[in-house]
Design an enzyme around this catalytic site. Structure first.
Site, PDB file in Angstrom:
ATOM      1  N   ALA A  64       0.852  -1.182   0.000  1.00  0.00           N
ATOM      2  CA  ALA A  64       0.000   0.000   0.000  1.00  0.00           C
ATOM      3  C   ALA A  64       0.890   1.234   0.000  1.00  0.00           C
ATOM      4  O   ALA A  64       2.087   1.134   0.243  1.00  0.00           O
ATOM      5  CB  ALA A  64      -0.883  -0.001   1.231  1.00  0.00           C
ATOM      6  N   THR A  65       0.303   2.392  -0.304  1.00  0.00           N
ATOM      7  CA  THR A  65       1.063   3.637  -0.251  1.00  0.00           C
ATOM      8  C   THR A  65       1.674   3.813   1.130  1.00  0.00           C
ATOM      9  O   THR A  65       0.947   3.821   2.125  1.00  0.00           O
ATOM     10  CB  THR A  65       0.157   4.833  -0.557  1.00  0.00           C
ATOM     11  OG1 THR A  65      -0.563   4.554  -1.749  1.00  0.00           O
ATOM     12  CG2 THR A  65       0.966   6.086  -0.738  1.00  0.00           C
ATOM     13  N   GLN A  66       2.976   3.918   1.205  1.00  0.00           N
ATOM     14  CA  GLN A  66       3.634   4.122   2.492  1.00  0.00           C
ATOM     15  C   GLN A  66       4.131   5.555   2.638  1.00  0.00           C
ATOM     16  O   GLN A  66       4.460   5.983   3.730  1.00  0.00           O
ATOM     17  CB  GLN A  66       4.808   3.162   2.649  1.00  0.00           C
ATOM     18  CG  GLN A  66       4.403   1.697   2.641  1.00  0.00           C
ATOM     19  CD  GLN A  66       3.539   1.334   3.826  1.00  0.00           C
ATOM     20  OE1 GLN A  66       3.745   1.820   4.929  1.00  0.00           O
ATOM     21  NE2 GLN A  66       2.546   0.501   3.619  1.00  0.00           N
ATOM     22  N   ALA A  67       4.193   6.266   1.549  1.00  0.00           N
ATOM     23  CA  ALA A  67       4.626   7.658   1.591  1.00  0.00           C
ATOM     24  C   ALA A  67       4.148   8.350   0.317  1.00  0.00           C
ATOM     25  O   ALA A  67       4.033   7.705  -0.729  1.00  0.00           O
ATOM     26  CB  ALA A  67       6.147   7.722   1.680  1.00  0.00           C
ATOM     27  N   TRP A  88      -3.184   9.461   0.266  1.00  0.00           N
ATOM     28  CA  TRP A  88      -2.309  10.384   1.004  1.00  0.00           C
ATOM     29  C   TRP A  88      -2.611  11.842   0.669  1.00  0.00           C
ATOM     30  O   TRP A  88      -1.828  12.515   0.016  1.00  0.00           O
ATOM     31  CB  TRP A  88      -0.843  10.044   0.732  1.00  0.00           C
ATOM     32  CG  TRP A  88      -0.008  10.220   1.945  1.00  0.00           C
ATOM     33  CD1 TRP A  88       0.382  11.403   2.495  1.00  0.00           C
ATOM     34  CD2 TRP A  88       0.529   9.188   2.777  1.00  0.00           C
ATOM     35  NE1 TRP A  88       1.122  11.161   3.624  1.00  0.00           N
ATOM     36  CE2 TRP A  88       1.239   9.826   3.830  1.00  0.00           C
ATOM     37  CE3 TRP A  88       0.486   7.799   2.745  1.00  0.00           C
ATOM     38  CZ2 TRP A  88       1.909   9.107   4.817  1.00  0.00           C
ATOM     39  CZ3 TRP A  88       1.147   7.096   3.740  1.00  0.00           C
ATOM     40  CH2 TRP A  88       1.843   7.744   4.758  1.00  0.00           C
TER      41      TRP A  88
END
Lengths: 267, 265
Positions: free
Chosen positions: A32-35, A146
């Site tokens: 998944a998007t981590q940053a 994000w």
């Protein structure tokens, strides 16, 4: 020497080891998007007598690199609300497509979308709640979008509505809101003009637009990830007006002369 | 995780919400950024039960780190009315901690109370609702709602009832309870002023011979003043508390909402 055609142009296994193709396999843990990667900076918005003004610059940064300089970060929803996106640009574009579908579905359900306050039609308050639930359920899946998002428009009583939702599903509303750097730099300026909803309801459209333009200038002076080309939108009961080609005017860098002690400068 | 819910500064540093930088316990040099699904939006809540009323209160500030998101973001909600305007609600829920979880918890409990009313043709009692809330919180034991909830209402005998919770559903009926950022500042004040702790009859003796001051239920006016004083004190000493004080007074006539300004600095 491995002379087989399938090995041509590839790193040699005897030197570099076997190629790690694990990232190509779809089994294993989901990524998944981590940053955030490509990011937009602040979005700022201010309520006035009969609507909301919202602005964001047209820059998408890749770290400190000014990567894309013509990215529209304000989005018109169904001609009744404007959504401003800060944070990851790819997640913004995903949301943009998703909201486009939603707007089309809505248009089929309620064929006459010209009046923002029509009962049964999605107004800014409804849209905010929808995005809150979307963002919150994505954070519950540990797969967040994000972004910090501002939603500007009118509520079910045709009063100006301005609210925020972020990647964790946290929401709040206020007479003026700003994301990112704007929260530190623009909010104090906007609160000088509209500390309360009552004060905001006395602001004229022209005053509100001027305050927002001034804030965009302050942000360009001090936010290194910002740009002098920006988008500005005004939402009222008559609809949405978005200008995506605004240019900062009357800049004065006279103050820069007095800044000392950074970089290679020693005195 | 345990340290996250602790109010003990030695375990996790001062209890400010900007304390959520990724904790590094990996080997030297190794560092991975992970999404942290929690933040702390600050603020404080307070509930006091009287003989025939209960008062639920909370400040209206919402924070992220050092910045104020909003000066009016309520933490105290009417629950279980027939319609969304909650005009005939009999219960009040306050949530403080991570605002998104608090909001989700409120929406869930409200929906359950509404279904109960629809099925049984009467409002949910505060006892029943308190059990249900405990269940809802415990059902997310391993990914908790990071919110300190307090539920207030009138019990079957018409007495004020306050139930307090921790994020995983431990629950207790109490006379009074403070929650959130300034809980540790307000709670000792309440112990002294509501439960008369450390108050003795003057001249009743020394040491063990000292007689405790007799406890009596406080009047509504006394409690309202107490709540305001408690928050004025908290605002002075905690940066995440301030802007406005929202009070819900639950009596058999219904729920009265009072808003008072607090310092905005």
């Amino acid at each position: 020497m491995d002379h087989r055609p399938q090995a041509w142009g590839r790193p040699r296994d005897d030197i570099y080891g076997a190629y790690d193709a694990s990232y190509l396999h779809s089994n294993g843990p989901k990524q998944a998007t981590q940053a955030p990667i490509v990011t937009g900076t602040s979005v700022i918005a201010l309520k006035f007598k009969d609507g909301v003004v919202i602005a964001a610059d047209n820059l998408a940064s890749y770290g400190s690199l000014a990567r894309f300089t013509d990215v529209k970060r304000l989005r018109n929803f169904a001609g009744t609300s404007v959504i401003g996106f800060g944070g990851d640009v790819s997640d913004m574009q995903y949301l943009d497509r998703h909201l486009e579908d939603l707007a089309i579905d809505e248009a089929y359900d309620t064929p006459e979308p010209s009046d923002a306050t029509a009962q049964g039609h999605l107004n800014a308050a409804n849209l905010h709640k929808y995005l809150r639930n979307l963002m919150y359920s994505r954070r519950n899946d540990f797969n967040p979008l994000w972004n910090q998002i501002l939603i500007a428009g009118l509520d079910s009583e045709s009063k100006p509505y301005l609210a925020s939702v972020d990647l964790r599903g946290t929401t709040f509303t206020a007479p003026s809101l700003a994301t990112g750097f704007g929260a530190a730099l623009a909010t104090p300026i906007m609160r000088r003009y509209a500390e309360t909803d009552e004060e905001a309801s006395k602001l004229s459209r022209e005053e509100a637009v001027d305050v927002i333009r001034e804030c965009m200038k302050v942000l360009f002076y001090r936010d290194a990830r910002s740009m002098d080309k920006y988008s500005l939108a005004v939402v009222t009961k008559d609809g949405v007006e978005i200008s995506e080609t605004e240019q900062l005017e009357k800049q004065s860098w006279a103050f820069a002369d007095r800044i000392k002690g950074y970089g290679t400068q020693t005195v | 995780m345990a340290a996250m819910f602790s109010q003990n500064p030695i375990m996790n540093g001062p209890n400010y919400s900007f304390n959520d930088a990724p904790r590094v316990n990996a080997p030297e040099g190794a560092r991975q950024h992970r999404f942290d699904p929690y933040t702390d939006n600050g603020g404080s809540t307070l509930a006091i039960a009287g003989a025939d009323f209960a008062i639920m209160a909370g400040d209206t500030r919402s924070t992220s780190g050092y910045s104020i998101n909003s000066r009016y973001s309520p933490k105290v909600f009417k629950i279980g009315g027939t319609t969304s305007d909650q005009h005939d609600a009999t219960l009040v829920l306050s949530v403080v901690g991570f605002a998104a979880d608090g909001e989700a918890l409120k929406e869930k409990l409200d929906a359950i109370c509404k279904m109960y009313r629809y099925r049984h043709g009467k409002a949910m009692s505060v006892e029943a609702c308190s059990r249900k809330l405990s269940m809802i919180l415990y059902q997310k034991r391993f990914f908790p709602y990071y919110a300190y909830a307090i539920l207030g209402g009138l019990d079957e005998e018409g007495k004020g009832a306050v139930y307090s919770y921790d994020p995983v559903g431990s629950c207790e009926r109490e006379q009074c309870r403070a929650g959130g950022a300034a809980a540790s500042l307000i709670m000792p004040f309440l112990d002294n002023q509501v439960n008369f702790k450390n108050q003795y009859e003057p001249g009743s003796g020394e040491g063990h011979a000292l007689q405790e001051r007799e406890r009596r239920p406080l009047t509504r006016q006394e409690v309202e003043i107490l709540v305001k004083d408690a928050f004025d004190g908290a605002v002075e000493r905690h940066i995440e508390v301030g802007d406005g004080l929202q009070m819900m007074v639950i009596t058999k006539e219904g729920i009265e909402e009072i808003y008072l300004p607090l310092k905005k600095d």
